[in-house]
Design a protein around this motif. Structure first.
Motif, PDB file in Angstrom:
ATOM      1  N   VAL A   1       3.415  10.373 -12.960  1.00 59.95           N
ATOM      2  CA  VAL A   1       4.472  10.717 -12.007  1.00 59.95           C
ATOM      3  C   VAL A   1       4.656  12.234 -11.916  1.00 59.95           C
ATOM      4  N   GLY A   2       4.644  12.899 -13.075  1.00 62.53           N
ATOM      5  CA  GLY A   2       4.808  14.352 -13.066  1.00 62.53           C
ATOM      6  C   GLY A   2       3.654  15.052 -12.381  1.00 62.53           C
ATOM      7  N   GLY A   3       2.447  14.611 -12.661  1.00 56.44           N
ATOM      8  CA  GLY A   3       1.279  15.213 -12.021  1.00 56.44           C
ATOM      9  C   GLY A   3       1.281  14.999 -10.520  1.00 56.44           C
TER      10      GLY A   3
ATOM     11  N   GLY B   1       3.922  14.359  -8.602  1.00 55.96           N
ATOM     12  CA  GLY B   1       5.008  15.124  -8.003  1.00 55.96           C
ATOM     13  C   GLY B   1       4.670  16.596  -7.861  1.00 55.96           C
ATOM     14  N   ALA B   2       4.091  17.160  -8.918  1.00 54.53           N
ATOM     15  CA  ALA B   2       3.706  18.576  -8.860  1.00 54.53           C
ATOM     16  C   ALA B   2       2.627  18.807  -7.810  1.00 54.53           C
ATOM     17  N   LEU B   3       1.677  17.874  -7.728  1.00 56.38           N
ATOM     18  CA  LEU B   3       0.597  18.003  -6.748  1.00 56.38           C
ATOM     19  C   LEU B   3       1.143  17.958  -5.323  1.00 56.38           C
ATOM     20  N   ALA B   4       2.071  17.034  -5.080  1.00 61.13           N
ATOM     21  CA  ALA B   4       2.665  16.929  -3.742  1.00 61.13           C
ATOM     22  C   ALA B   4       3.423  18.204  -3.374  1.00 61.13           C
ATOM     23  N   LEU B   5       4.186  18.748  -4.319  1.00 61.89           N
ATOM     24  CA  LEU B   5       4.933  19.972  -4.048  1.00 61.89           C
ATOM     25  C   LEU B   5       4.010  21.158  -3.788  1.00 61.89           C
ATOM     26  N   LEU B   6       2.967  21.264  -4.582  1.00 66.71           N
ATOM     27  CA  LEU B   6       2.065  22.415  -4.465  1.00 66.71           C
ATOM     28  C   LEU B   6       1.266  22.392  -3.165  1.00 66.71           C
TER      29      LEU B   6
ATOM     30  N   ARG C   1       5.400   5.459 -22.238  1.00 65.23           N
ATOM     31  CA  ARG C   1       6.196   6.686 -22.402  1.00 65.23           C
ATOM     32  C   ARG C   1       5.333   7.937 -22.315  1.00 65.23           C
ATOM     33  N   VAL C   2       4.003   7.774 -22.376  1.00 66.02           N
ATOM     34  CA  VAL C   2       3.091   8.907 -22.219  1.00 66.02           C
ATOM     35  C   VAL C   2       2.478   8.920 -20.824  1.00 66.02           C
TER      36      VAL C   2
ATOM     37  N   ALA D   1      -3.535  17.564 -10.336  1.00 67.28           N
ATOM     38  CA  ALA D   1      -4.329  16.362 -10.050  1.00 67.28           C
ATOM     39  C   ALA D   1      -4.956  15.814 -11.322  1.00 67.28           C
ATOM     40  N   ALA D   2      -5.429  16.710 -12.190  1.00 66.66           N
ATOM     41  CA  ALA D   2      -6.020  16.275 -13.458  1.00 66.66           C
ATOM     42  C   ALA D   2      -4.981  15.571 -14.326  1.00 66.66           C
ATOM     43  N   THR D   3      -3.757  16.091 -14.330  1.00 65.52           N
ATOM     44  CA  THR D   3      -2.681  15.457 -15.104  1.00 65.52           C
ATOM     45  C   THR D   3      -2.390  14.055 -14.581  1.00 65.52           C
ATOM     46  N   MET D   4      -2.299  13.931 -13.256  1.00 71.30           N
ATOM     47  CA  MET D   4      -2.068  12.628 -12.645  1.00 71.30           C
ATOM     48  C   MET D   4      -3.201  11.655 -12.974  1.00 71.30           C
ATOM     49  N   GLN D   5      -4.435  12.121 -12.836  1.00 77.24           N
ATOM     50  CA  GLN D   5      -5.594  11.262 -13.114  1.00 77.24           C
ATOM     51  C   GLN D   5      -5.630  10.831 -14.570  1.00 77.24           C
ATOM     52  N   PHE D   6      -5.257  11.730 -15.468  1.00 76.93           N
ATOM     53  CA  PHE D   6      -5.252  11.377 -16.883  1.00 76.93           C
ATOM     54  C   PHE D   6      -4.193  10.317 -17.169  1.00 76.93           C
ATOM     55  N   GLY D   7      -3.065  10.381 -16.456  1.00 76.30           N
ATOM     56  CA  GLY D   7      -2.073   9.323 -16.581  1.00 76.30           C
ATOM     57  C   GLY D   7      -2.638   7.977 -16.167  1.00 76.30           C
ATOM     58  N   ILE D   8      -3.410   7.947 -15.081  1.00 79.34           N
ATOM     59  CA  ILE D   8      -4.052   6.708 -14.637  1.00 79.34           C
ATOM     60  C   ILE D   8      -5.052   6.226 -15.681  1.00 79.34           C
ATOM     61  N   VAL D   9      -5.803   7.171 -16.245  1.00 81.22           N
ATOM     62  CA  VAL D   9      -6.795   6.817 -17.275  1.00 81.22           C
ATOM     63  C   VAL D   9      -6.123   6.125 -18.458  1.00 81.22           C
ATOM     64  N   LEU D  10      -5.033   6.689 -18.950  1.00 79.49           N
ATOM     65  CA  LEU D  10      -4.335   6.083 -20.084  1.00 79.49           C
ATOM     66  C   LEU D  10      -3.720   4.741 -19.705  1.00 79.49           C
ATOM     67  N   MET D  11      -3.236   4.614 -18.489  1.00 79.20           N
ATOM     68  CA  MET D  11      -2.631   3.370 -18.030  1.00 79.20           C
ATOM     69  C   MET D  11      -3.641   2.217 -18.054  1.00 79.20           C
TER      70      MET D  11
END
Length: 469
Positions: free
Chosen positions: A235-237, A239-244, A228-229, A275-285
Motif C-alpha cells: 500500500v505504501g509503495g 501510494g508513493a508511486l501514484a503521488l510521484l 503486517r509487513v 514501484a520496487a517497494t510495491m512489487q516486493f509487497g506483492i512478492v511477500l504476499m
C-alpha cells in the motif's frame, strides 16, 4: 532431462524455492516484454529499423508498474548474494574468492555472446558489405540490438562487486544504509529535474543498490511474509508511486519511453524505488502459496530447467530477434504492420512463436557455457610461472587483480552500450571496449584457474552444497 530431474530431486528442504521461481519469472517477463513491444519497420530509405511499441501505447503506462520486473531481479539477487556470502563465510573463504566464484556464472556466458557478436560483426563488415550490400551502420545496429541486455548486466555486475561491502554495512547499520541510498537517489532526481544529468549518473549505482539491499533484509528474516509487513509495503509503495507519477514530476511509465522525462529506469528514480517497494509487497504476499506449489515435482522441475540456462536466455533473447528479422527480411517475408493496429496485434502470435524457436536454437548452442560444471581447481595450469602463482595467491594482489578485472569487464560492456546505435565499427562494436572486456575476463579466468591454498580452518569443511545463484 535426467540431469535436471536429479538436480531437482537433490534440492535441500531448506532451500527457498520461491527465489528461484521469481528469478525465472523476472527474466521470462523481460524476454516476452522486449519481444512483444518490438516494432520492426523500414525507414524512408528502405533500411530496417526498430523501436519500442510502448511509445504508442499510453494506456499501458500504468501496467509497467508491475511489468517492469528488473527490481524483482535485483531483490532476488540480493537474497541470493546474501545466502552465498553466508555460505562462503562459514567455509572460511574471503570476499575475493566469493567474487571470483560469481564471475564463473556471469562472465563466462557473457563472453560467449560478445565474442560471437564481434565475429559476426567482423564477417558482416568484411564480406557482407561487399557481397550483400550491407551498410556498416546496419551491422552496428544489429549488434547494438543484440547487446541490449548488457545494459542491465553491467549494473548487476557492479552491484555484485560491491555486495560483500554492502552486506557488511547491512549487518552493522541495517535500514540506515537504505535510507542513505534513497536520499542519494533523491539528490540525483533533483539534479535531473534541474537539467544536471551528470549528477544523476550516480543513481545507476545508488538506485539498484537500494533495491538489492531489500534482498538482504529478506534473507536475514527481517521482512517476513506476514500481513503486517507486506500490506504496508504494497500500500505504501503504491501510494508513493501514484503521488510521484500522477501528481509529481515523474513519468508514469516505469519502462523508458521516448519523450517522457525523467526516465525512471535509466537511471533509477524515486518512482522506481516506490514501484520496487510495491512489487516486493506483492512478492511477500504470494510467498506461502507459491512455496507450497513449488514443492510439487513438476513445477519445481520446470523452475530448475529455466534457471539452469536463465542467464543464457536473458543474454541471447535480443539476438533471437536479430536472427529472425534477418532471415525473414532476406526471404522478403517480413511483415511490417503499423504499430498497435489489428494486423500488428495478430502478427504478435506467430512473431512470439518464431522468436521462441529462434531462442531455443541459440540456447541449445550456447547454453552449455552456463550449465557446464566448474570444479574448484586443484592443480596450477601448466606453463604458469611459480612467481605469478605466489603473487596472485597473496590476499592483497589477488583482491586488486579481481577488482581491476571486474572493472575492466564493466568498462568494456559500457563502451559498447554507450556507443551510438549506428556507425562504422569493424567488429560491430568499439574495438577498444571489446579488448578491455577480454582483458578483464581473461584475468578473472586466470585467477579462478589457480588453486587457492587451503587454510587450516577450512579442512574438512569444504563439501559441495547447493547454494542460490
Amino acid at each position: 532431462m535426467a540431469r535436471l530431474r536429479e538436480l531437482a530431486d537433490r534440492t535441500p528442504a531448506s532451500r527457498e524455492r520461491y527465489v528461484d521461481l521469481l528469478r525465472a519469472l523476472a527474466i521470462t517477463a523481460v524476454v516476452l516484454g522486449h519481444w512483444l513491444l518490438s516494432a520492426i519497420t523500414y525507414d524512408a530509405h528502405g533500411r530496417l529499423t526498430g523501436r519500442s511499441a510502448l511509445d504508442s501505447m499510453t494506456w499501458a503506462y500504468p501496467l509497467t508498474w508491475v511489468a517492469q520486473v528488473m527490481p524483482i531481479f535485483f531483490v532476488v539477487g540480493g537474497y541470493a548474494n546474501a545466502a552465498s556470502l553466508q555460505t562462503h563465510r562459514r567455509k572460511g573463504e574471503n570476499a575475493t574468492d566469493w567474487l571470483l566464484g560469481r564471475t564463473g556464472r556471469l562472465v563466462g556466458p557473457t563472453t560467449g555472446l560478445l565474442v560471437t557478436l564481434a565475429a559476426v560483426g567482423l564477417v558482416a563488415n568484411v564480406a557482407g558489405v561487399r557481397l550483400l550490400g550491407l551498410s556498416p551502420g546496419l551491422v552496428r545496429f544489429g549488434v547494438w540490438v543484440a547487446s541490449i541486455p548488457l545494459w542491465f548486466l553491467t549494473a548487476y555486475l557492479l552491484v555484485v562487486l560491491l555486495a560483500p561491502v554492502m552486506y557488511r554495512l547491512h549487518r552493522r547499520f541495517g535500514i540506515r544504509v537504505v535510507l542513505v541510498l534513497v536520499l542519494l537517489v533523491a539528490v540525483g532526481d533533483v539534479a535531473r529535474l534541474e537539467a544536471s544529468e551528470w549528477v544523476a549518473a550516480g543513481n545507476f549505482l545508488f538506485g539498484w543498490l537500494a533495491i538489492h539491499q531489500l534482498g538482504f533484509f529478506w534473507r536475514d528474516g527481517q521482512l517476513p511474509d506476514t500481513p503486517r509487513v507486506w500490506i504496508p509495503l504494497l500500500v505504501g509503495g503504491l501510494g508513493a508511486l501514484a503521488l510521484l507519477t500522477l501528481v509529481g514530476p515523474y513519468a508514469i511509465s516505469m519502462i523508458d519511453v521516448t519523450g517522457q522525462q525523467p526516465h525512471n529506469a535509466s537511471p533509477p528514480t524515486l518512482a522506481l524505488l516506490a514501484a520496487a517497494t510495491m512489487q516486493f509487497g506483492i512478492v511477500l504476499m504470494l510467498r506461502v502459496p507459491a512455496e507450497r506449489w513449488l514443492h510439487r515435482p513438476n513445477p519445481w522441475l520446470a523452475v530448475v530447467a529455466v534457471n539452469s540456462v536463465v542467464l543464457t536466455i536473458f543474454l541471447w533473447h535480443m539476438s533471437a530477434v536479430v536472427l529472425l528479422v534477418g532471415v525473414l527480411a532476406a526471404a522478403d517475408l517480413l511483415p511490417t504492420p503499423a504499430v498497435v493496429t489489428t494486423s500488428w496485434w495478430l502478427w504478435r502470435l506467430p512473431w512470439l512463436l518464431m522468436l521462441s524457436a529462434s531462442l531455443a536454437l541459440l540456447v541449445a548452442v550456447f547454453g552449455r557455457l552456463e550449465t557446464r560444471a566448474r570444479p574448484r581447481p586443484t592443480e596450477v595450469p601448466r606453463g604458469l610461472p611459480n612467481g605469478v602463482v605466489r603473487t596472485v595467491n597473496r590476499p592483497a594482489p589477488r583482491l586488486v587483480l579481481a577488482v581491476g578485472a571486474y572493472l575492466a569487464v564493466m568498462l568494456g560492456l559500457l563502451a559498447n552500450s554507450l556507443a551510438p546505435s549506428t556507425g562504422s565499427y569493424l567488429l560491430g562494436m568499439p574495438a577498444g571496449g571489446f579488448l578491455c572486456y577480454l582483458l578483464g575476463a581473461g584475468i578473472l579466468r586466470l585467477l579462478r584457474s589457480i588453486p587457492r591454498p587451503v587454510a587450516a580452518g577450512e579442512r574438512g569443511n569444504d563439501r559441495p552444497e547447493q547454494s542460490p545463484r
